[in-house]
Motif scaffolding. Structure first.
Motif: not given
Length: 629
Positions: A305-333
């Motif tokens: 994640a640190k090497e390849y991810s284009d999400d500049i916010i989460s990549r420094e945290e190893g790609g960590d984007v936190g918790f979701t109850s099923g309604d935070v990210f896009p439906e396919p995600f």
């Protein structure tokens, strides 16, 4: 309403217009600008034939009062919010606004329909989730009693007046020489030394006769004026007073917990991380394939994640984007995440953001909390709810119990609370509850202060009610001599000590003028020499007082020093030697400091020019103030 207009002004104009017209709209009300109520009541004033009715004025006074309370809280002294205090300034502000608005209209300034509409849709009060809402707009105008047409007319006139004021303010400027003159004085530096002759050692042996005290008291009556004061007894009710006596049984807590469990919906929360590859071109597809290959080879997800991810916010945290109850990210995600086991990584998942590799880190909150986990919180909630009920019941009974009561002792006993008493306080307020504006207003009302009645129940907040009774009243007047005698004796002792010290200071000053250094003189007398270099104006306490005196001394001639002595408020006497004076130099300031200074001075100049324009327009206008104010 004014804020978004200020945001559209730039630089100096924004500062000046905001300062000059900051509360015209707040105090004015719509009817004044539209003339809707001009004939509905006797006029308070008339400006070039345009009436300001008494109804306009009363609305403006109430709006101004509300604005002060909103800005400064409930502790504003009640006498500052009376109609008598507010009438004059508010009426003058309405007159000033009228002449400026009329001048803007006469100059031909107009505001386009599109500009007015844009202003309306940007007002936060008419928005829901950051978007203009027609229903909010209609409801808001209905609550204020305005029609859409009248509101639009007001807003257009206000925007035109802002445009006119901005035109005046924007023309303000300050010359470099003017700025240099200001800096020369405001940033002047002085080098000086001083010694302090203390009055304290002399005070014990100085005698002050009773005749001297009486004479000073008789000659300075204005210094010993006492404002009208009252002391009150009061009953104060809050839910917290009742909470301590409420016992909540474990059966009640258990029953509430069972209800929570029945209504509990397992809300699975999944902790996710991802690697995002943006785009869909060949380079992006190659990057996706490269990441997939490394994951297939058990590559470390966080490192990838640190090497390849284009999400500049989460990549420094190893790609960590936190918790979701099923309604935070896009439906396919979310769908892909829900199918994963803890520690498992998905294949490529496409969304509008790009391609994701998703990892499920953990699953939480799938089960309801245990009884022990919820016991303390449920107990507190039940106790607070019961305390709230007892509080509301006590408040409803308080008015009847206290009505016409000779004292508040019996109502307090009936309610199981204590009677408290305040020290004497004036209309400016006092400590504790006496600082509250509603308490001050009630305590000094004629029916409570003069007639001896108990006040109505005062709701200081949703959970804080008070009833009060005046138990002591002191009229305004001169404090008796016995009350201020100690103060006068101390003052006269310090004056006498200062006279003795002044003679000593003269002798020390003569030694310095005869060729001795101030340092040697101080050492010989056992005094401390204080040195102050590169000193600017201002300061606090004794040090500030010394600085003020030194800046009042004449600058010494080149190669010379200036010597003076002066008395401080404490009775101490200071001998000061001014060695050098350096005017402030604009050139020594940084570019940022110079720019800020020029803007500040231009703002001050613009405010002055805007005031002058308003005064000129007022002098040419036909203004009739009812009653000759």
């Amino acid at each position: 309403m004014l804020q978004s207009m200020r945001d559209n002004l730039k630089g100096t104009a924004a500062i000046i217009v905001a300062a000059f017209f900051g509360f015209i709209m707040v105090i004015g009300g719509i009817d004044f600008f539209t003339g809707a109520s001009g004939d509905s009541a006797n006029k308070a004033a008339e400006v070039n034939g345009e009436k300001i009715s008494n109804l306009d004025l009363q609305r403006a006074i109430q709006n101004r009062r509300s604005m002060i309370e909103s800005q400064y809280g409930e502790n504003v002294p009640a006498d500052l919010l009376t109609d008598e205090q507010l009438r004059g300034p508010v009426l003058q502000q309405l007159v000033n606004a009228a002449v400026m608005r009329q001048a803007a209209q006469e100059s031909g300034m107009v505001m386009s329909t599109a500009a007015v509409d844009k202003e309306i849709v940007q007002m936060p009060g008419f928005q829901v989730n950051g978007q203009f809402d027609q229903q909010m707009f209609r409801d808001g105008l209905r609550r204020m009693g305005y029609s859409p047409a009248a509101f639009r007319q007001l807003l257009e006139q206000e925007m035109v007046m802002q445009q006119f004021a901005g035109g005046v303010a924007d023309s303000a400027f300050v010359t470099k020489s003017g700025a240099e003159n200001v800096v020369a004085v405001s940033m002047e530096e002085r080098d000086f030394d001083y010694i302090t002759l203390s009055a304290a050692p002399l005070l014990e042996n100085i005698q002050v006769a009773d005749e001297e005290v009486q004479s000073y008291y008789d000659r300075h009556q204005q210094e010993f004026q006492r404002p009208e004061q009252v002391a009150i007894e009061y009953i104060e009710l809050t839910p917290e007073q009742f909470a301590g006596n409420i016992d909540i049984s474990e059966d009640d807590v258990r029953a509430q917990y069972d209800q929570e469990v029945k209504s509990f919906q397992a809300s699975v929360r999944r902790h996710a991380a991802h690697i995002l590859i943006e785009g869909d071109d060949e380079a992006a597809q190659n990057k996706v394939a490269e990441v997939q290959g490394k994951l297939d080879s058990n590559g470390d997800f966080a490192a990838l994640a640190k090497e390849y991810s284009d999400d500049i916010i989460s990549r420094e945290e190893g790609g960590d984007v936190g918790f979701t109850s099923g309604d935070v990210f896009p439906e396919p995600f979310e769908d892909a995440l829900a199918k994963l086991e803890v520690g498992q990584v998905s294949g490529p998942v496409k969304t509008d953001d790009g391609t994701h590799f998703i990892k499920l880190i953990e699953v939480a909150d799938a089960e309801p909390p245990t009884f022990e986990e919820r016991k303390a919180a449920i107990s507190a909630r039940l106790r607070n709810a019961e305390a709230e009920r007892e509080f509301l019941d006590a408040v409803s009974r308080l008015g009847d119990l206290a009505y016409n009561a000779a004292s508040l002792a019996e109502p307090a006993e009936e309610l199981g609370v204590s009677v408290q008493k305040s020290p004497l306080f004036s209309r400016q307020g006092g400590p504790g509850i006496a600082a509250d504006g509603k308490v001050i207003e009630a305590a000094f009302s004629p029916e409570v202060m003069e007639d001896g009645n108990t006040s109505d129940v005062l709701n200081l907040s949703d959970n804080h009610s008070v009833v009060l009774k005046v138990v002591e009243h002191k009229s305004a007047g001169v404090k008796p001599l016995d009350e201020v005698k100690v103060q006068i004796v101390d003052l006269l002792k310090r004056e006498k000590a200062s006279e003795q010290l002044a003679a000593n200071a003269d002798a020390l000053q003569q030694k310095v003028q005869s060729g001795e250094s101030l340092a040697d003189v101080a050492a010989a007398e056992g005094l401390t020499l204080e040195t102050s270099d590169k000193t600017r104006r201002g300061g606090f306490g004794v040090r500030g007082e010394v600085t003020d005196h030194v800046f009042g001394m004449a600058a010494p001639k080149p190669g010379a020093e200036n010597l003076a002595h002066f008395r401080l408020a404490t009775g101490d006497v200071v001998v000061a030697q001014l060695r050098a004076v350096r005017p402030g130099d604009l050139a020594r300031q940084s570019k940022e400091q110079r720019d800020a200074l020029m803007q500040q001075l231009a703002s001050m100049q613009g405010t002055s020019e805007l005031t002058a324009v308003q005064q000129f327009l007022a002098s040419k206008a036909k203004i009739d103030i009812a009653g000759g104010e």
